[in-house]
Each structure stands twice: as structure tokens, then as C-alpha cells.
Design a protein around this motif. Structure first.
Motif, mmCIF file in Angstrom:
data_model
loop_
_atom_site.group_PDB
_atom_site.id
_atom_site.type_symbol
_atom_site.label_atom_id
_atom_site.label_comp_id
_atom_site.label_asym_id
_atom_site.label_seq_id
_atom_site.Cartn_x
_atom_site.Cartn_y
_atom_site.Cartn_z
ATOM 1 N N SER A 175 1.009 -1.347 0.014
ATOM 2 C CA SER A 175 -0.080 -0.055 -0.081
ATOM 3 C C SER A 175 0.808 1.290 -0.033
ATOM 4 O O SER A 175 0.306 2.332 -0.536
ATOM 5 C CB SER A 175 -0.702 -0.011 1.116
ATOM 6 O OG SER A 175 -0.160 -0.139 2.431
ATOM 7 N N LEU A 176 2.045 1.161 0.777
ATOM 8 C CA LEU A 176 2.855 2.591 0.823
ATOM 9 C C LEU A 176 3.190 3.018 -0.497
ATOM 10 O O LEU A 176 3.149 4.267 -1.001
ATOM 11 C CB LEU A 176 4.076 2.333 1.812
ATOM 12 C CG LEU A 176 3.490 2.141 3.124
ATOM 13 C CD1 LEU A 176 5.040 1.749 3.884
ATOM 14 C CD2 LEU A 176 2.970 3.338 3.715
ATOM 15 N N LEU A 177 3.631 1.991 -1.567
ATOM 16 C CA LEU A 177 3.989 2.669 -2.691
ATOM 17 C C LEU A 177 2.795 3.004 -3.809
ATOM 18 O O LEU A 177 3.338 3.419 -4.816
ATOM 19 C CB LEU A 177 4.711 1.529 -3.374
ATOM 20 C CG LEU A 177 6.132 1.358 -2.885
ATOM 21 C CD1 LEU A 177 6.956 0.220 -3.542
ATOM 22 C CD2 LEU A 177 7.186 2.603 -2.593
ATOM 23 N N LEU A 178 1.685 2.820 -3.203
ATOM 24 C CA LEU A 178 0.497 3.256 -4.215
ATOM 25 C C LEU A 178 0.198 4.995 -3.501
ATOM 26 O O LEU A 178 -0.609 5.601 -4.165
ATOM 27 C CB LEU A 178 -0.508 2.294 -3.998
ATOM 28 C CG LEU A 178 -0.468 0.978 -4.661
ATOM 29 C CD1 LEU A 178 -1.603 0.224 -4.144
ATOM 30 C CD2 LEU A 178 -0.166 1.137 -6.025
ATOM 31 N N ILE A 179 0.928 5.130 -2.723
ATOM 32 C CA ILE A 179 0.664 6.739 -2.347
ATOM 33 C C ILE A 179 0.996 7.618 -3.163
ATOM 34 O O ILE A 179 0.325 8.650 -3.596
ATOM 35 C CB ILE A 179 1.357 6.977 -0.891
ATOM 36 C CG1 ILE A 179 0.548 6.010 0.328
ATOM 37 C CG2 ILE A 179 1.352 8.663 -0.594
ATOM 38 C CD1 ILE A 179 1.391 6.241 1.458
ATOM 39 N N PRO A 180 2.256 7.662 -3.945
ATOM 40 C CA PRO A 180 2.311 8.751 -5.053
ATOM 41 C C PRO A 180 1.286 8.607 -6.163
ATOM 42 O O PRO A 180 0.991 9.545 -6.666
ATOM 43 C CB PRO A 180 3.831 7.999 -5.668
ATOM 44 C CG PRO A 180 4.383 7.549 -4.623
ATOM 45 C CD PRO A 180 3.181 6.659 -3.766
ATOM 46 N N LEU A 181 0.732 7.340 -6.460
ATOM 47 C CA LEU A 181 -0.418 7.526 -7.439
ATOM 48 C C LEU A 181 -1.491 8.500 -6.978
ATOM 49 O O LEU A 181 -2.174 8.962 -7.862
ATOM 50 C CB LEU A 181 -0.704 5.907 -7.588
ATOM 51 C CG LEU A 181 -1.822 5.565 -8.560
ATOM 52 C CD1 LEU A 181 -1.837 6.059 -10.033
ATOM 53 C CD2 LEU A 181 -2.261 4.123 -8.371
ATOM 54 N N ALA A 182 -1.832 8.077 -5.861
ATOM 55 C CA ALA A 182 -3.150 8.773 -5.156
ATOM 56 C C ALA A 182 -2.588 10.309 -5.221
ATOM 57 O O ALA A 182 -3.559 11.330 -5.363
ATOM 58 C CB ALA A 182 -3.560 8.341 -3.764
ATOM 59 N N CYS A 183 -1.498 10.595 -4.574
ATOM 60 C CA CYS A 183 -0.784 12.060 -4.610
ATOM 61 C C CYS A 183 -1.139 12.693 -6.121
ATOM 62 O O CYS A 183 -1.099 13.999 -5.983
ATOM 63 C CB CYS A 183 0.466 12.076 -4.103
ATOM 64 S SG CYS A 183 0.604 11.781 -2.264
ATOM 65 N N SER A 184 -0.894 12.103 -7.072
ATOM 66 C CA SER A 184 -0.690 12.561 -8.306
ATOM 67 C C SER A 184 -2.197 13.226 -8.745
ATOM 68 O O SER A 184 -2.325 13.951 -9.613
ATOM 69 C CB SER A 184 -0.250 11.632 -9.531
ATOM 70 O OG SER A 184 -1.422 10.447 -9.617
ATOM 71 N N LEU A 185 -3.237 12.743 -8.187
ATOM 72 C CA LEU A 185 -4.630 13.066 -8.280
ATOM 73 C C LEU A 185 -4.560 14.724 -7.843
ATOM 74 O O LEU A 185 -5.316 15.316 -8.333
ATOM 75 C CB LEU A 185 -5.665 12.323 -7.577
ATOM 76 C CG LEU A 185 -7.131 12.472 -7.479
ATOM 77 C CD1 LEU A 185 -7.613 12.310 -8.947
ATOM 78 C CD2 LEU A 185 -8.008 12.071 -6.505
ATOM 79 N N PHE A 186 -3.741 15.112 -7.015
ATOM 80 C CA PHE A 186 -3.692 16.616 -6.615
ATOM 81 C C PHE A 186 -2.678 17.316 -7.053
ATOM 82 O O PHE A 186 -2.326 18.400 -6.387
ATOM 83 C CB PHE A 186 -3.591 16.452 -4.945
ATOM 84 C CG PHE A 186 -4.636 15.840 -4.312
ATOM 85 C CD1 PHE A 186 -6.086 16.460 -4.118
ATOM 86 C CD2 PHE A 186 -4.533 14.553 -3.993
ATOM 87 C CE1 PHE A 186 -7.020 15.831 -3.687
ATOM 88 C CE2 PHE A 186 -5.743 13.711 -3.404
ATOM 89 C CZ PHE A 186 -6.974 14.521 -3.111
ATOM 90 N N GLY A 187 -1.858 16.757 -8.029
ATOM 91 C CA GLY A 187 -0.755 17.562 -8.702
ATOM 92 C C GLY A 187 0.545 17.537 -7.715
ATOM 93 O O GLY A 187 1.397 18.359 -8.049
ATOM 94 N N ILE A 188 0.566 16.554 -6.817
ATOM 95 C CA ILE A 188 1.848 16.578 -5.911
ATOM 96 C C ILE A 188 2.974 15.903 -6.461
ATOM 97 O O ILE A 188 2.864 14.775 -7.172
ATOM 98 C CB ILE A 188 1.372 15.871 -4.423
ATOM 99 C CG1 ILE A 188 0.264 16.638 -3.832
ATOM 100 C CG2 ILE A 188 2.697 15.905 -3.826
ATOM 101 C CD1 ILE A 188 -0.138 15.852 -2.428
ATOM 102 N N SER A 189 4.228 16.516 -6.688
ATOM 103 C CA SER A 189 5.208 15.830 -7.222
ATOM 104 C C SER A 189 5.722 14.333 -6.672
ATOM 105 O O SER A 189 5.375 14.083 -5.610
ATOM 106 C CB SER A 189 6.538 16.768 -7.233
ATOM 107 O OG SER A 189 7.027 16.886 -5.989
ATOM 108 N N ASN A 190 6.204 13.536 -7.476
ATOM 109 C CA ASN A 190 6.818 12.302 -7.152
ATOM 110 C C ASN A 190 7.720 12.490 -5.853
ATOM 111 O O ASN A 190 7.699 11.519 -5.099
ATOM 112 C CB ASN A 190 7.212 11.747 -8.121
ATOM 113 C CG ASN A 190 7.430 10.149 -7.877
ATOM 114 O OD1 ASN A 190 6.307 9.519 -7.594
ATOM 115 N ND2 ASN A 190 8.386 9.462 -8.367
ATOM 116 N N ASP A 191 8.328 13.614 -5.994
ATOM 117 C CA ASP A 191 9.688 13.692 -4.962
ATOM 118 C C ASP A 191 9.057 13.955 -3.556
ATOM 119 O O ASP A 191 9.266 13.122 -2.500
ATOM 120 C CB ASP A 191 10.440 14.582 -5.249
ATOM 121 C CG ASP A 191 11.375 14.742 -6.652
ATOM 122 O OD1 ASP A 191 11.595 13.254 -6.766
ATOM 123 O OD2 ASP A 191 11.897 15.580 -7.147
#
Length: 415
Positions: free
Chosen positions: A346-362
């Protein structure tokens, strides 16, 4: 000699839950008094988890194939309502996590690095990985613990054997019963294994590293508690029309406690199957629903993805409307169902969800690093919720099906 046998018999036939509790307390005490000694007994936990992980793939494969091969015609397996419960429960968990995040907004002091992990680039990659696990080589699936692949080949072989001779079917039935006996023996070793796991965990980490993230942990655990003690019981009550809490507490006690300390859904599959057998559920149903639940019933994972994503959103001061929050719930639920197809869960799916808000991968990977820090508690609670719910929903669906059949028979007799 007879006294020794009597003592051994009492230990073997005694309450497993009580013995596990003694193991937990002994592990905490050893870690407190002798941290170095506690680290030395870590191998006991490793042996226990290793034994469960080793037997789980072959148990699932043989049990699924045997159940389908020996299934009588017109047997009701209740699989459709169980799958619906799995998917609905995961979505409800994501919605609950959204509400908790809005009620208790959390900001993070972002950490650096996430152990070199690489997140998936999109939901398409998650689904792509999951689909290809369906057609994995059966030997490789057994070796790597790919339960989607194991289920696929087990179901296929079961249907193929459905028309085999009775003697061939009996061979698989005998193998299934023999492996189940081995599972019972391994599960009786749980108190020793959990003693080693608890002692080593407390000796190495304690709770000092978690102090800076107490609010985040409180929101995560609060959401999981609401699902376990409010939402899931409500779902079970709707299905069974009786007090759900005896079943809920039994599942948490006999499945959730073990899953909390092993932190492995795969390792808890034999535990869950043994509990289903104890509850006298239909073997044709739970032999498929339990390993399937370990793959797609991921309420705890949906909570983790949602809360950590919204913590990043609140940290960056991004406004979230109702529509976006609903979209996040759907994305988190779908992603969580595919979490087993992604290394890191589940932790490595957080960037995927963050991309919904335009949050950078870094920035998103810094949030993942926070997840690794609190993982001692977060992953344990997540696994306990996921695994205990597999049995809970399977039992609820089986009881609901039995209740409907009884009502139909009563109606037919009255008619």
C-alpha cells in the motif's frame, strides 16, 4: 511420566489466544529487561512466519483444486456476495479515511528517501501487473507466493478434475486433509513465534521513533478501529440480521491478533482457513474466498493510502472539494485491491493517489518514507484489519445464504 503427558496435553488443548497473550507479555518483558537477549530470539518469529509462508501456497492450491474437484452438483458457494462485500468494504474504508482526515487534518514533517523504492506510474500499471499475475507459470506462482496465479491454476485444475475418477478425486481430498493437519500443528506454535517477533520488535525500535507521528498514527488507527468495530459489524448485521459482535470479536481475536504480529496476509491464510473450519463454514466457499480476500479485500490498505495522501495535501495547503475526495476514495479502493501486485504494497501506491492533486513524485516519496517510519504499527494494524475481515465477510455471506435457504424451505412447507 503421566504428569508430563498431562501437562503437554493441557498445553496442546489449551486456549491458543490465551497462550498468544502470554507470548506477547513475555516478549515485552524480555525486551524491557534484556534487549540483547530479545534480539537473540528473533529467529523464533522468523521460523514461525517462514513456516506459515512456506505452507500457505501449497495449501491454497491443493485445497482449491480439491474443493472444486469434489464439489457436488448444485452446491451453493456464496462467492458472489463475498466478492461484493470485499469490494464494498474496501470502498467504505476509503470513505471513512477521508472523513477522519477532514475531521483531524494532519501535517507532516517530511522525511527524505524511501529506501530506493519505485512506485507504479499509474493505475493502469497496477491493473496490468495484477492481470499478468493471473497467467503466471504455476511453479513460479507457488515459489513466489503469487496467490492470484495460484488461485487461477487451482480453480482450473479443480474444474478439470471434476470429471476425473473418484479415486483421483479422493487422492486430492486426502492431500488436502493432510496439509490441513500440518497447518494445525504450525498454528499451535504461534505463541512461541509471536514471543520472538514481539521481543525483537520492541528491542529494536520500541516506540521512540514513532513519537513524532503520534497524530498521524492516531488518525490511521482510529479509522481502522471504526471500520473494525462499527462499519464491518453494521455490514454483518445487514447480512445476518443478528448481533454481529460475537463473530467480529472472534475474528479479531483469532485472526487479527496473529496477523498483527506476523504482518503478512499470506502467512495468515492458513490461520484464517483453520478459523473458517472451526466456524463450520462451507469448505468449497472459504477455500477460494480466503486467498482471494488476501488479494482484493484491502480495507486497511485503502485507509493507509487515503490518510497519508490527505496528510500530504494538508501539509501543502491544497484545498480539497467533495467531488475530489470521492474520486480519491474510488482511486484508493481500486489501488488497494491491486496492492498485492505491487512490490511494497500500500505505501508505494501513495504517489499514485498524490498525483490526483498534482503533488510531485519527490514530495510523494517523502510521504512514503514517513509511512516506512510508522510501518511497525501501521502495517501491523492494516494486516490485522484486512485478514480478520476476510473471515468475517466469508462467515457473514455463508450465514446469510443459510438463512435465506431456511426461509425458502419454510415458505415452501407453508405453501
Amino acid at each position: 511420566m503421566n504428569q508430563k503427558k498431562s501437562l503437554l496435553a493441557r498445553v496442546v488443548n489449551g486456549s491458543l489466544v490465551l497462550q498468544i497473550l502470554v507470548g506477547i507479555l513475555a516478549g515485552v518483558a524480555l525486551a524491557q529487561w534484556s534487549p540483547e537477549g530479545a534480539k537473540q530470539v528473533e529467529f523464533l518469529g522468523g521460523l514461525f512466519v517462514g513456516a506459515l509462508k512456506a505452507i500457505a501456497p501449497i495449501l491454497v492450491f491443493i485445497l482449491v483444486a480439491s474443493s472444486i474437484a469434489n464439489q457436488k452438483k448444485n452446491t451453493q458457494t456464496s462467492m458472489r456476495p463475498i466478492v461484493v462485500l470485499y469490494l464494498f468494504g474496501t470502498f467504505a474504508a476509503a470513505l471513512t479515511a477521508v472523513m477522519m482526515s477532514f475531521l483531524f487534518p494532519t501535517t507532516l514533517v517530511l522525511a527524505a528517501g524511501a529506501q530506493g523504492a519505485t512506485p507504479p506510474e499509474g493505475i493502469g500499471e497496477v491493473i496490468h501487473t495484477l492481470l499478468f499475475k493471473l497467467v503466471d507459470n504455476p511453479i513460479n506462482a507457488l515459489l513466489t507466493g503469487n496467490y492470484i496465479g495460484i488461485l487461477t491454476w487451482g480453480v482450473g485444475l479443480g474444474f478439470a478434475l471434476h470429471h476425473a475418477s473418484n479415486s483421483t478425486k479422493q487422492v486430492f481430498a486426502d492431500m488436502s486433509h493432510s496439509i490441513s493437519q500440518m497447518v494445525r500443528f504450525i498454528i499451535r506454535l504461534a505463541p512461541i513465534g509471536i514471543f520472538g517477533l514481539v521481543a525483537a520488535t520492541f528491542a529494536k525500535t520500541g516506540f521512540a521513533a514513532l513519537a513524532g507521528y503520534l497524530q498521524l498514527l492516531a488518525v490511521l488507527l482510529g479509522a481502522m478501529a471504526i471500520i473494525a468495530l462499527v462499519v464491518n459489524p453494521l455490514i454483518v448485521f445487514v447480512m445476518t440480521r443478528r448481533n454481529p459482535y460475537p463473530l467480529v470479536f472472534q475474528c479479531l481475536r483469532e485472526s487479527g491478533v496473529t496477523a498483527f504480529f506476523t504482518r503478512s496476509s499470506a502467512a495468515n491464510i492458513p490461520v484464517n482457513m483453520a478459523l473458517c473450519e472451526k466456524l463450520k463454514l462451507h469448505e468449497d466457499t472459504y477455500s477460494v474466498s480466503i486467498p482471494l480476500g488476501a488479494t482484493i479485500n484491502m480495507g486497511g490498505a485503502a485507509i493507509t493510502i487515503t490518510i497519508l495522501t490527505l496528510a500530504a495535501v494538508h501539509t501543502l495547503g491544497i484545498e480539497v472539494d467533495i467531488f475530489t475526495a470521492l474520486l480519491l476514495s474510488i482511486l484508493a479502493a481500486v489501488s488497494a485491491c491491486g496492492a498485492s501486485g505491487v512490490a511494497g504494497g500500500s505505501l508505494l501506491l501513495i504517489p499514485l493517489a498524490c498525483s490526483l492533486f498534482g503533488i510531485s513524485n519527490d514530495v510523494a516519496m517523502q510521504v512514503v518514507a514517513v509511512g516506512f517510519i510508522i510501518g511497525v504499527i501501521q502495517d501491523a494494524a492494516e494486516t490485522a484489519l484486512n485478514s480478520s475481515t476476510d473471515v468475517l465477510f466469508t462467515a457473514a455471506a455463508c450465514e446469510s445464504a443459510s438463512r435465506q435457504q431456511s426461509l425458502s424451505r419454510t415458505g415452501a412447507e407453508l405453501g
